[in-house]
Design an enzyme around this catalytic site. Structure first.
Site, PDB file in Angstrom:
ATOM      1  N   HIS A  63      -8.187   2.153  -4.388  1.00 28.56           N
ATOM      2  CA  HIS A  63      -9.182   2.066  -3.314  1.00 28.56           C
ATOM      3  C   HIS A  63      -9.765   3.462  -3.078  1.00 28.56           C
ATOM      4  CE1 HIS A  63      -9.737   1.004   1.277  1.00 28.56           C
ATOM      5  NE2 HIS A  63     -10.880   1.251   0.672  1.00 28.56           N
ATOM      6  N   MET A 115      -8.178   9.183  -0.551  1.00 25.18           N
ATOM      7  CA  MET A 115      -9.024   9.644   0.561  1.00 25.18           C
ATOM      8  C   MET A 115      -9.453  11.080   0.301  1.00 25.18           C
ATOM      9  SD  MET A 115      -6.931   8.194   3.832  1.00 25.18           S
ATOM     10  CE  MET A 115      -6.112   6.594   3.813  1.00 25.18           C
ATOM     11  N   MET A 140     -12.143  -4.414   5.023  1.00 13.58           N
ATOM     12  CA  MET A 140     -11.338  -3.482   5.821  1.00 13.58           C
ATOM     13  C   MET A 140     -11.167  -4.093   7.209  1.00 13.58           C
ATOM     14  SD  MET A 140     -10.417  -0.869   3.962  1.00 13.58           S
ATOM     15  CE  MET A 140      -9.470  -0.259   5.348  1.00 13.58           C
ATOM     16  N   MET A 180     -11.722   5.796  -1.132  1.00 17.00           N
ATOM     17  CA  MET A 180     -12.392   6.133   0.134  1.00 17.00           C
ATOM     18  C   MET A 180     -12.970   7.530  -0.054  1.00 17.00           C
ATOM     19  SD  MET A 180      -9.605   4.504   2.717  1.00 17.00           S
ATOM     20  CE  MET A 180      -8.396   4.365   1.427  1.00 17.00           C
ATOM     21  N   ASP A 212      -7.481  -5.493   3.905  1.00 16.50           N
ATOM     22  CA  ASP A 212      -6.760  -4.217   3.950  1.00 16.50           C
ATOM     23  C   ASP A 212      -6.713  -3.665   5.376  1.00 16.50           C
ATOM     24  OD1 ASP A 212      -5.566  -1.841   3.300  1.00 16.50           O
ATOM     25  OD2 ASP A 212      -7.295  -0.990   2.262  1.00 16.50           O
ATOM     26  N   ASP A 241      -4.387   4.269  -2.153  1.00 20.82           N
ATOM     27  CA  ASP A 241      -5.507   4.756  -1.342  1.00 20.82           C
ATOM     28  C   ASP A 241      -5.846   6.195  -1.695  1.00 20.82           C
ATOM     29  OD1 ASP A 241      -6.055   2.582   0.475  1.00 20.82           O
ATOM     30  OD2 ASP A 241      -4.054   2.952   1.297  1.00 20.82           O
ATOM     31  N   HIS A 300      -1.321  -1.128  -4.362  1.00 20.12           N
ATOM     32  CA  HIS A 300      -2.579  -0.651  -3.796  1.00 20.12           C
ATOM     33  C   HIS A 300      -2.444   0.849  -3.540  1.00 20.12           C
ATOM     34  CE1 HIS A 300      -6.253  -0.997  -1.348  1.00 20.12           C
ATOM     35  NE2 HIS A 300      -5.667  -0.140  -0.512  1.00 20.12           N
ATOM     36  N   SER A 307       0.852  -1.188   0.000  1.00 22.21           N
ATOM     37  CA  SER A 307       0.000   0.000   0.000  1.00 22.21           C
ATOM     38  C   SER A 307       0.890   1.241   0.000  1.00 22.21           C
ATOM     39  CB  SER A 307      -0.901  -0.006   1.235  1.00 22.21           C
ATOM     40  OG  SER A 307      -1.687   1.153   1.242  1.00 22.21           O
TER      41      SER A 307
END
Ligand code: DX5
Ligand code: ZN
Length: 216
Positions: A69, A39, A140, A71, A174, A37, A35, A10
């Site tokens: 991913h 946000m 998660m 979010m 994750d 992220d 991966h 990640s």
């Protein structure tokens, strides 16, 4: 389930000044994919980066899967941007207010793998209507929004629950996975280990990857 275990570093846990170098190292150590992220400061308190990061990573590492991913409270406003940036897989959260089914269908129509994730407190039952539309489910195992947290072991029961309810796609986990916890995740049925601190913060990430493969 008989597939080879996937290790997904990640990027959140990489040193921001040296992301390219650190990612390259993890791939040389045998990691399978990346991966990333995203946000938005609303779905989760933190803000990370946007499509520019995905584009740069895809350009630097064109031959691996980029697992993005989202979010984000309103992922539908951004899906096209991330597809154009080069994402191979896009995962949204089941808790978002929008048309989850429509988004999953759209992601697939555009030729990507569609993923669905859920917060630790969300019941796996919420996912059931969407299972046929998902290429991957991302459990998660910590509250989304922050790296370096402790795994919540009860969340892993969702892996078993989903298989029992006929889910056939990839099971990804994750949050909070490291050398100590990876065995438990694998035994419960995790097929993709997303690891931030557990890899980038380890003095010997190559050994962590090697040991994960021995367990699986
Ligand atoms: C958390 C992110 C994770 C995070 C995991 O919201 O979705 O991908 O990077 O970090 P670690 O492995 O440090 O728990
Ligand atoms: Zn993530």
């Amino acid at each position: 389930m008989t597939n080879r275990l996937q290790i997904a570093p990640s990027v959140l846990a990489a040193d921001p000044l040296h992301i390219g170098r650190e990612v390259k190292m993890m791939l040389e150590f045998g990691a399978d994919l990346l991966h990333v992220d995203i946000m938005d400061g609303h779905f989760v308190p933190n803000v990370t980066y946007g499509r520019g990061m995905v584009k740069a990573l895809k350009k630097g590492f064109p031959n691996i899967v980029h697992d993005v991913h989202l979010m984000m409270s309103y992922p539908e406003d951004h899906i096209d941007d991330f597809i154009e940036a080069g994402a191979d897989e896009l995962t949204i959260h089941v808790e978002v207010a929008g048309d989850v089914e429509g988004m999953l269908r759209y992601i697939r129509e555009r030729g990507l793998k569609a993923g669905l994730s859920l917060r630790p407190k969300t019941s796996a039952e919420e996912l059931l209507p969407y299972l046929p539309l998902c290429d991957l489910i991302m459990i998660m195992s910590v509250e989304p929004g922050l790296g370096g947290q402790k795994i919540i072991p009860e969340t892993l029961d969702k892996l078993v629950y989903l298989r029992e309810h006929g889910y056939k796609g990839l099971l990804s986990v994750d949050g909070g996975i490291n050398q100590e916890t990876m065995g438990l995740v694998i035994r419960k049925g995790g097929e993709r280990l997303i690891m931030g601190t557990g890899l980038f913060g380890s003095p010997n990430p190559a050994l962590v990857i090697e040991e994960a493969r021995k367990i699986s």
